[in-house]
Enzyme design. Structure first.
Site, PDB file in Angstrom:
ATOM      1  N   CYS A 162      -2.149   7.795   4.717  1.00 12.08           N
ATOM      2  CA  CYS A 162      -2.208   7.557   3.279  1.00 12.08           C
ATOM      3  C   CYS A 162      -3.580   7.916   2.740  1.00 12.08           C
ATOM      4  O   CYS A 162      -3.764   8.025   1.531  1.00 12.08           O
ATOM      5  CB  CYS A 162      -1.881   6.116   2.966  1.00 12.08           C
ATOM      6  N   GLU A 215       0.883  -1.169   0.000  1.00  6.18           N
ATOM      7  CA  GLU A 215       0.000   0.000   0.000  1.00  6.18           C
ATOM      8  C   GLU A 215       0.915   1.211   0.000  1.00  6.18           C
ATOM      9  O   GLU A 215       1.736   1.361   0.903  1.00  6.18           O
ATOM     10  CB  GLU A 215      -0.873  -0.060   1.258  1.00  6.18           C
TER      11      GLU A 215
END
Ligand code: NDP
Ligand code: AKG
Length: 525
Positions: free
Chosen positions: A302, A265
């Protein structure tokens, strides 16, 4: 509990022999005791050998044993009490409520996976009974279940020192699938990593599991991480971090004689679409909520809302005024590491130096370890002409892109790389315009949300925390929520295998009481 600065290799705890990771207080930059000497390549070899030796036993643990193990990890993490919270605060600079909340999320995540294991549908049992009289050919007896892929390497993330680190979502989902785990600790929070690692190690012992079910390695450089990904006994990798780190590990995994999947990720700027009706009705309110989301955790998420797309007008003016005021009032916030602080400062300076970008607001100045919020603005044609404007600024900074009309907004979305989330701010009169963009958004992002912001991912069954590259390396899956277990399972089919030889999951009497599909139809239970 006293920290010892030891690698945890199976049931053993031993100090490494290589260069040490130094724990640093994020707020002051001061060194913290102890140091964490790095694991040697021999330690890495031993951790992988133990993981491989554990694999066949661990993956065949019955659901109750494995679920109990996950719950024991959760209980042991809670038992570390305030020692874990204070150490984690010191190492990361994140405040107490955040760390306590993240601990609750981590424990909840482990318990969710315990429920998933007990419920059993992740094993995906399918049975197509034999049809000996079928013409022109008989059908064989076919039984399918999913098994764990093998030992998994997990890279702890710097920005979620509990929920995405040693016992975070990658570890929880891999252990739930039946995979032993070898964690490479993130150097930004080694003490936190040791405390959580010991909680897992203790649960392995108390549940009577093979010692190689879990190991934790420290490294001041990158040879252990790279060696782990290259090791033939490792079958998959979980990673959260930079695009550079994630793609470097993907390249190592792809170059192996037997390539393996890396579930990385990575970067995302998470577009926020402000539709005209919503802006006209509550531009200022959305601006305030946006500023709160942007500055959460010093912006080190994120899911941080880094890109705002809106049509010019009084609604956007009200948004900018409110967001700007909130950001100017926002205090500077301690960042996780000097490297992250420096990278953030440089990214903001690049944006500020762009000839066609203006700065709308800047937060209060802080110490050298801190980051200050920023909001910038530009026009869609400038954004479309410069790919650098869609690079992640990992921290509390965002870019507003003014789109002359909805067609310009669409053009910006067409141009965007893959993202974790897209947030739409809508009034009822915006629904038709939003509906037009949904197919495009589905192609670009992993999660579409309305009248909110993507920060603070719910750990749930219907969550997708993923998205097309480069948000992740594999947009078919998620790193948060129960579906994350799928990354670490693969199907095996058994044809005409006698009942006595079948794994318990597939035996006719269904001794594990698993949900099954018989001839494609869910069995009534
Ligand atoms: N989008 C997101 O979710 C996140 C993005 N980031 C971005 O990453 C930057 C750095 O943060 P950080 O968390 O340290 O992320 P990194 O990607 O730099 O590091 C994450 C982990 O991977 C290891 N690693 C990185 N590159 C390699 C490599 N080539 N070979 C072997 N191991 C490697 C690191 O070890 P080592 O430290 O020894 O290099 C660390 O353990 C931030 O400034 C931000 O831009 C960070 C966190 C989350
Ligand atoms: O927003 C969240 O809760 C999770 C964010 C995340 O996954 C990350 O920053 O790495």
């Amino acid at each position: 509990m006293t920290l010892r600065g030891e690698n945890l290799i199976g049931a053993e705890a031993r100090r490494g022999t290589e260069a040490a990771v130094r724990a640093v207080a994020a707020a002051t930059g001061e060194s913290l005791e102890p140091d964490f000497p790095g694991a040697s390549l021999g330690d890495l070899d031993r951790a992988c050998a133990l993981a491989e030796a554990a694999f066949d036993t661990y993956r065949e643990t019955d659901p109750e044993t494995r679920a109990g193990f996950l719950e024991a990890i959760a209980a042991n993490i809670l038992e570390t009490g305030d020692a874990l919270v204070t150490r984690c605060m010191e190492e990361t600079g994140l405040p107490r409520p955040r760390i306590e909340g993240e601990r609750a999320r981590t424990v909840g995540q482990l318990r969710l996976f315990a429920d998933v294991v007990r419920e059993g549908s992740s094993v995906a049992v399918r049975i197509d009974p034999a049809l000996p009289d079928r013409k022109p050919l008989p059908r064989p007896d076919l039984r399918l279940r999913r098994i764990a892929v093998g030992p998994v390497a997990v890279f702890g993330a710097s920005n979620f020192p509990l929920a995405f680190s040693v016992a975070g979502g990658d570890t929880a989902s891999a252990l739930a699938a039946g995979c032993p785990v070898v964690v490479k600790a993130h150097p930004a929070h080694p003490g936190t990593s040791e405390l959580v690692g010991r909680a897992i190690q203790k649960a392995v012992a108390s549940c009577g599991l093979p010692e190689g079910t879990f190991s934790l390695l420290f490294d001041a450089g990158q040879s252990i991480g790279q060696g782990l990904v290259a090791d033939p006994r490792i079958a998959a990798v979980g990673f959260t971090g930079s695009r550079r780190g994630g793609t470097a590990l993907m390249a190592i995994a792809a170059a192996r004689p037997v390539p393996i999947p890396v579930y990385a990720e990575m970067s995302s700027i998470n577009p926020v679409l402000l539709f005209p009706g919503a802006l006209a009705a509550r531009g200022a309110e959305i601006g305030q909520a946006f500023a709160a989301s942007l500055t959460l955790g010093a912006g080190q998420f994120c899911t941080n809302p880094g890109l705002i797309l809106a049509l010019p007008g009084p609604g956007l003016d009200a948004f900018l005024e409110a967001a700007g005021a909130a950001l100017r009032d926002s205090p500077a916030a301690t960042m996780l590491t000097p490297g992250i602080q420096r990278a953030y400062r440089e990214a903001v300076a690049r944006m500020a130096g762009h000839a066609a970008v203006t700065r709308i607001a800047e937060g209060a100045e802080g110490r050298v370890t801190q980051g200050r919020a920023s909001l910038f603005a530009t026009d869609s044609d400038v954004f479309l002409a410069d790919p650098a404007l869609q690079e992640e600024m990992f921290g509390a900074s965002g870019l507003v892109v003014r789109c002359a009309d909805l067609a310009a907004m669409r053009a910006v979305l067409e141009h965007l790389e893959g993202q974790l989330t897209a947030a739409l701010h809508l009034a009822p009169e915006d629904h038709a315009a939003a509906r037009d963009l949904l197919p495009l958004l589905e192609r670009r992002v992993g999660r579409i949300l309305v009248n909110g912001f993507g920060t603070g991912v719910e750990v749930a069954h219907a969550m997708v925390h993923g998205g097309p590259y480069p948000a992740t390396s594999d947009g078919r899956t998620t790193s948060v929520g129960s579906l994350a277990i799928d990354r670490f399972l693969r199907p095996v089919s058994y044809q005409d295998v006698p009942d006595a030889l079948l794994p318990a999951a597939l035996q006719a009497a269904n001794p594990l009481d698993l949900p099954r599909r018989i001839d494609g139809v869910p069995e009534r239970r």
